[in-house]
Design a protein around this motif. Sequence first.
Motif, PDB file in Angstrom:
ATOM      1  N   LEU A  77       0.822  -1.208   0.000  1.00  0.00           N
ATOM      2  CA  LEU A  77       0.000   0.000   0.000  1.00  0.00           C
ATOM      3  C   LEU A  77       0.859   1.263   0.000  1.00  0.00           C
ATOM      4  CD1 LEU A  77      -2.683  -1.087   2.624  1.00  0.00           C
ATOM      5  CD2 LEU A  77      -2.858  -1.135   0.126  1.00  0.00           C
ATOM      6  N   GLY A  78       2.123   1.133   0.399  1.00  0.00           N
ATOM      7  CA  GLY A  78       2.995   2.297   0.370  1.00  0.00           C
ATOM      8  C   GLY A  78       3.912   2.345   1.569  1.00  0.00           C
ATOM      9  N   GLY A  79       4.972   3.091   1.423  1.00  0.00           N
ATOM     10  CA  GLY A  79       5.936   3.256   2.491  1.00  0.00           C
ATOM     11  C   GLY A  79       7.085   4.132   2.033  1.00  0.00           C
ATOM     12  N   SER A  80       7.982   4.428   2.948  1.00  0.00           N
ATOM     13  CA  SER A  80       9.151   5.224   2.593  1.00  0.00           C
ATOM     14  C   SER A  80      10.287   4.890   3.543  1.00  0.00           C
ATOM     15  CB  SER A  80       8.839   6.723   2.626  1.00  0.00           C
ATOM     16  OG  SER A  80       8.654   7.154   3.949  1.00  0.00           O
ATOM     17  N   GLY A  81      11.469   5.331   3.168  1.00  0.00           N
ATOM     18  CA  GLY A  81      12.633   5.067   3.994  1.00  0.00           C
ATOM     19  C   GLY A  81      13.805   5.904   3.566  1.00  0.00           C
ATOM     20  N   GLY A  82      14.907   5.702   4.255  1.00  0.00           N
ATOM     21  CA  GLY A  82      16.110   6.461   3.955  1.00  0.00           C
ATOM     22  C   GLY A  82      17.352   5.596   4.050  1.00  0.00           C
ATOM     23  N   VAL A  83      18.366   5.970   3.289  1.00  0.00           N
ATOM     24  CA  VAL A  83      19.649   5.261   3.285  1.00  0.00           C
ATOM     25  C   VAL A  83      20.760   6.287   3.459  1.00  0.00           C
ATOM     26  CG1 VAL A  83      21.223   3.823   1.960  1.00  0.00           C
ATOM     27  CG2 VAL A  83      18.768   3.441   1.773  1.00  0.00           C
ATOM     28  N   LEU A  84      21.645   6.032   4.413  1.00  0.00           N
ATOM     29  CA  LEU A  84      22.823   6.883   4.623  1.00  0.00           C
ATOM     30  C   LEU A  84      24.065   6.065   4.307  1.00  0.00           C
ATOM     31  CD1 LEU A  84      24.362   9.380   5.761  1.00  0.00           C
ATOM     32  CD2 LEU A  84      24.231   8.271   7.998  1.00  0.00           C
ATOM     33  N   TYR A  85      24.949   6.632   3.491  1.00  0.00           N
ATOM     34  CA  TYR A  85      26.206   5.981   3.141  1.00  0.00           C
ATOM     35  C   TYR A  85      27.318   6.986   3.398  1.00  0.00           C
ATOM     36  CZ  TYR A  85      29.773   3.619   0.315  1.00  0.00           C
ATOM     37  OH  TYR A  85      30.910   2.978  -0.120  1.00  0.00           O
ATOM     38  N   THR A 152      17.748   3.105  -4.347  1.00  0.00           N
ATOM     39  CA  THR A 152      18.413   4.406  -4.290  1.00  0.00           C
ATOM     40  C   THR A 152      18.971   4.801  -5.654  1.00  0.00           C
ATOM     41  OG1 THR A 152      20.523   3.396  -3.677  1.00  0.00           O
ATOM     42  CG2 THR A 152      19.043   4.043  -1.890  1.00  0.00           C
ATOM     43  N   GLU A 153      19.224   6.073  -5.810  1.00  0.00           N
ATOM     44  CA  GLU A 153      19.871   6.590  -7.015  1.00  0.00           C
ATOM     45  C   GLU A 153      21.392   6.494  -6.856  1.00  0.00           C
ATOM     46  OE1 GLU A 153      18.564   7.770  -9.863  1.00  0.00           O
ATOM     47  OE2 GLU A 153      16.561   7.267  -9.137  1.00  0.00           O
ATOM     48  N   PRO A 154      22.098   6.069  -7.908  1.00  0.00           N
ATOM     49  CA  PRO A 154      23.567   6.064  -7.824  1.00  0.00           C
ATOM     50  C   PRO A 154      24.087   7.485  -7.565  1.00  0.00           C
ATOM     51  CG  PRO A 154      22.803   4.887  -9.781  1.00  0.00           C
ATOM     52  CD  PRO A 154      21.613   5.583  -9.208  1.00  0.00           C
ATOM     53  N   PHE A 155      25.216   7.573  -6.862  1.00  0.00           N
ATOM     54  CA  PHE A 155      25.814   8.886  -6.601  1.00  0.00           C
ATOM     55  C   PHE A 155      27.327   8.785  -6.786  1.00  0.00           C
ATOM     56  CE2 PHE A 155      26.282   6.726  -2.600  1.00  0.00           C
ATOM     57  CZ  PHE A 155      27.448   7.224  -2.052  1.00  0.00           C
ATOM     58  N   ALA A 157      31.187   9.554  -5.597  1.00  0.00           N
ATOM     59  CA  ALA A 157      32.042   9.865  -4.459  1.00  0.00           C
ATOM     60  C   ALA A 157      32.624  11.265  -4.665  1.00  0.00           C
ATOM     61  CB  ALA A 157      33.152   8.830  -4.331  1.00  0.00           C
ATOM     62  N   GLN A 158      32.550  12.094  -3.647  1.00  0.00           N
ATOM     63  CA  GLN A 158      32.960  13.495  -3.793  1.00  0.00           C
ATOM     64  C   GLN A 158      34.436  13.643  -4.124  1.00  0.00           C
ATOM     65  OE1 GLN A 158      30.890  12.263  -1.584  1.00  0.00           O
ATOM     66  NE2 GLN A 158      29.190  13.638  -1.177  1.00  0.00           N
ATOM     67  N   SER A 159      35.286  12.744  -3.656  1.00  0.00           N
ATOM     68  CA  SER A 159      36.719  12.917  -3.861  1.00  0.00           C
ATOM     69  C   SER A 159      37.216  12.263  -5.142  1.00  0.00           C
ATOM     70  CB  SER A 159      37.495  12.342  -2.674  1.00  0.00           C
ATOM     71  OG  SER A 159      37.209  10.956  -2.542  1.00  0.00           O
ATOM     72  N   SER A 160      36.610  11.124  -5.535  1.00  0.00           N
ATOM     73  CA  SER A 160      37.155  10.372  -6.672  1.00  0.00           C
ATOM     74  C   SER A 160      36.263  10.360  -7.899  1.00  0.00           C
ATOM     75  CB  SER A 160      37.417   8.913  -6.250  1.00  0.00           C
ATOM     76  OG  SER A 160      36.181   8.264  -5.970  1.00  0.00           O
ATOM     77  N   GLY A 161      34.977  10.695  -7.732  1.00  0.00           N
ATOM     78  CA  GLY A 161      34.048  10.615  -8.848  1.00  0.00           C
ATOM     79  C   GLY A 161      33.533   9.205  -9.097  1.00  0.00           C
ATOM     80  N   GLU A 162      33.953   8.240  -8.281  1.00  0.00           N
ATOM     81  CA  GLU A 162      33.499   6.847  -8.413  1.00  0.00           C
ATOM     82  C   GLU A 162      31.981   6.784  -8.251  1.00  0.00           C
ATOM     83  OE1 GLU A 162      33.878   2.731  -5.777  1.00  0.00           O
ATOM     84  OE2 GLU A 162      34.910   4.550  -5.161  1.00  0.00           O
ATOM     85  N   LEU A 163      31.278   5.994  -9.105  1.00  0.00           N
ATOM     86  CA  LEU A 163      29.835   5.852  -9.043  1.00  0.00           C
ATOM     87  C   LEU A 163      29.475   4.739  -8.054  1.00  0.00           C
ATOM     88  CD1 LEU A 163      27.355   7.161 -10.366  1.00  0.00           C
ATOM     89  CD2 LEU A 163      27.322   5.231 -11.980  1.00  0.00           C
ATOM     90  N   ILE A 164      28.635   5.065  -7.076  1.00  0.00           N
ATOM     91  CA  ILE A 164      28.297   4.134  -6.005  1.00  0.00           C
ATOM     92  C   ILE A 164      26.780   3.940  -5.967  1.00  0.00           C
ATOM     93  CG2 ILE A 164      28.349   3.732  -3.508  1.00  0.00           C
ATOM     94  CD1 ILE A 164      30.883   5.470  -3.445  1.00  0.00           C
ATOM     95  N   THR A 165      26.340   2.688  -5.881  1.00  0.00           N
ATOM     96  CA  THR A 165      24.923   2.360  -5.713  1.00  0.00           C
ATOM     97  C   THR A 165      24.779   1.526  -4.457  1.00  0.00           C
ATOM     98  OG1 THR A 165      24.571   2.366  -8.101  1.00  0.00           O
ATOM     99  CG2 THR A 165      22.911   1.272  -6.757  1.00  0.00           C
ATOM    100  N   LYS A 166      23.887   1.908  -3.574  1.00  0.00           N
ATOM    101  CA  LYS A 166      23.695   1.190  -2.314  1.00  0.00           C
ATOM    102  C   LYS A 166      22.209   0.944  -2.065  1.00  0.00           C
ATOM    103  CE  LYS A 166      27.847   0.456  -1.207  1.00  0.00           C
ATOM    104  NZ  LYS A 166      28.352  -0.909  -1.218  1.00  0.00           N
ATOM    105  N   ASP A 167      21.597   0.054  -2.854  1.00  0.00           N
ATOM    106  CA  ASP A 167      20.208  -0.331  -2.636  1.00  0.00           C
ATOM    107  C   ASP A 167      20.115  -1.275  -1.439  1.00  0.00           C
ATOM    108  OD1 ASP A 167      19.552   1.086  -4.902  1.00  0.00           O
ATOM    109  OD2 ASP A 167      19.576  -0.669  -6.211  1.00  0.00           O
ATOM    110  N   LEU A 168      18.939  -1.349  -0.838  1.00  0.00           N
ATOM    111  CA  LEU A 168      18.661  -2.341   0.192  1.00  0.00           C
ATOM    112  C   LEU A 168      17.825  -3.446  -0.452  1.00  0.00           C
ATOM    113  CD1 LEU A 168      18.687  -3.314   3.142  1.00  0.00           C
ATOM    114  CD2 LEU A 168      16.562  -2.014   3.469  1.00  0.00           C
TER     115      LEU A 168
END
Length: 194
Positions: A77-85, A152-155, A157-168
């Motif tokens: 029916l629906g829900g939401s959440g958050g991810v911190l990396y 989650t949306e890929p993001f 890394a601020q220092s290297s530009g590496e693309l990171i995806t961290k789905d649950l």
Amino acid sequence: IGEDVGLGVSMFFAYRSQRARIQSTAQGLAPDNRAAVTNQTRDFDYWHWRVLWKIGLATYLQKWRVGITVTTPSMGLGGSGGVLYDDTFVGQAVDGQGNPLTYLALNNQEVGANFKSPISIGFGAAGSFGASRVHLAAEWFNETAELTVLDTEPFQAQSSGELITKDLVRKLDHVFNVAVGFEHDVSERLHGYC
């Protein structure tokens, strides 16, 4: 459905809330007094509502009362959440090219949540034998395919530009539970169970 057979349907609203956090922090000091600090944090939390139905059929077979149930897979029916990396490393030394030993990948996202429970089939029986009764129960839960709970949306890394995806994601194996119980009337006012 007649004198000895009953059919029932129950509707359930189910709510799931889950949170987990893994964090590690380390500090180091080299012989030349240059220091390094690292921090790694993985954190998620979410809530989700869903609906499901349980259908049961029961009857009498001589000394036994028996029944079977089927619980439907749930519908979200629906829900939401958050991810911190957070993956941070800061050091006072430099690498072979003279660059500072610094790495930073920090991201926090709020996204929709998705959760499903599988179909299950249950069986129960209770037999009466004088002052004693025997109870039997079993239930099988189907396995679930891999499900992305928080997408989650890929993001970068601020220092290297590496693309990171961290789905649950989550996946469940099938489960089969069995229970046996015994009940005995010692007297009108005293009953024993095991």
